[in-house]
Design an enzyme around this catalytic site. Structure first.
Site, PDB file in Angstrom:
ATOM      1  N   LYS A  98       1.043  -0.756  -0.436  1.00 12.82           N
ATOM      2  CA  LYS A  98       0.366  -0.073  -0.307  1.00 12.82           C
ATOM      3  C   LYS A  98       1.278   1.164  -0.012  1.00 12.82           C
ATOM      4  CE  LYS A  98      -3.760  -2.313   1.767  1.00 12.82           C
ATOM      5  NZ  LYS A  98      -4.918  -2.105   2.957  1.00 12.82           N
ATOM      6  N   ARG A 109      -2.017  -9.837   6.311  1.00  7.90           N
ATOM      7  CA  ARG A 109      -2.622  -9.287   5.010  1.00  7.90           C
ATOM      8  C   ARG A 109      -1.201  -9.570   3.862  1.00  7.90           C
ATOM      9  NH1 ARG A 109      -5.449  -7.109   1.312  1.00  7.90           N
ATOM     10  NH2 ARG A 109      -7.415  -8.464   0.193  1.00  7.90           N
TER      11      ARG A 109
END
Length: 267
Positions: free
Chosen positions: A212, A247
């Site tokens: 991200k 994750r």
């Protein structure tokens, strides 16, 4: 010992669990289009299982910044074959990343054990969960302002209370602070650095920073696929702070980093 209960799977929270990402989408931010074919999706799930993944998280809709939502029927059409095939092929708990209650119900019927809702489990999604024994990954969808850690924890406690009212036990809940969703860079960094300030006792905690923007910004914004070192650093910090799951896109490397972080925690 605390556990995360997801259908027939009970995951004791004595080590870090790795959730492998399987995007069955054309437009996910870092791997869109690679696994749209069901055979390719199952092959990738098996590869992640061999690399040590504990959970496979299947998504049929991108929730990247600026995404345009597709209808639930289209989302389900993308994953309808993949979910039962991955359940059968891997034998692992399968999570489905959706904010549509109708898709969630179909996924549970197809064998999924976990629902992962980036909108934080509204009333209708809680009702779907309450009708089963699935695990629930409850993400903070994000607003900025004030003390971000305190605000996210307040959201978690609200969702815990709402779940309890419907008979959903705390051990079925896993909270995700929603790094990258509606938060500034500084707020995302604070959430990564201070898991202990948002974690809810008796519930699992998931960190999902893989590739991200928060992993790119401090490092000169390399391409998404070149953010593995920053991702490992971010997730290691979160594990040392108390995260129970991560994750990830890069399972093999994440498993090794998690084992090292666990060893440090136990030292």
């Amino acid at each position: 010992m605390a556990v995360f209960q997801a259908g027939r799977f009970a995951l004791p929270l004595h080590r870090t669990y790795v959730m492998g990402i399987l995007n069955v989408t054309p437009d996910s931010f870092s791997d869109g289009g690679r696994y749209r074919d069901p055979q390719a999706a199952v092959a990738h799930a098996l590869e992640m299982a061999r690399d040590g993944a504990d959970i496979i998280d299947i998504g049929g809709q991108s929730t990247r910044p600026g995404y345009t939502a597709i209808p639930p029927e289209e989302e389900w059409a993308r994953i309808a074959q993949v979910v039962p095939a991955v359940v059968e092929a891997t034998g692992l708990p399968v999570s489905v990343d959706t904010f549509y209650p109708w898709v969630a119900q179909k996924a549970l019927e197809a064998g999924a054990s976990i629902l992962n809702d980036v909108t934080g489990f509204g009333e209708e999604m809680l009702q779907v969960a309450a009708s089963s024994q699935c695990g629930c990954v409850v993400m903070d969808p994000g607003t900025t302002g004030g003390d971000i850690c305190a605000r996210v924890r307040e959201f978690f406690l609200d969702r815990l209370q709402a779940a309890r009212k419907l008979g959903i036990a705390p051990e079925r809940l896993c909270f995700d602070p929603g790094v990258g969703f509606g938060k500034t860079l500084e707020e995302n960094l604070a959430l990564l650095a201070h898991v202990e300030r948002t974690k809810v006792e008796g519930c699992a905690f998931l960190m999902a920073a893989s590739r991200k923007r928060v992993t790119g910004a401090p490092c000169g914004n390399p391409p998404f696929q070149e953010r593995l070192p920053a991702t490992l650093a971010a997730h290691t910090a979160a594990i040392l702070g108390g995260a129970d799951m991560v994750r990830v896109h890069d399972v093999k490397e994440a498993v090794q980093a998690a084992k090292m972080a666990d060893a440090l925690k136990g030292a």
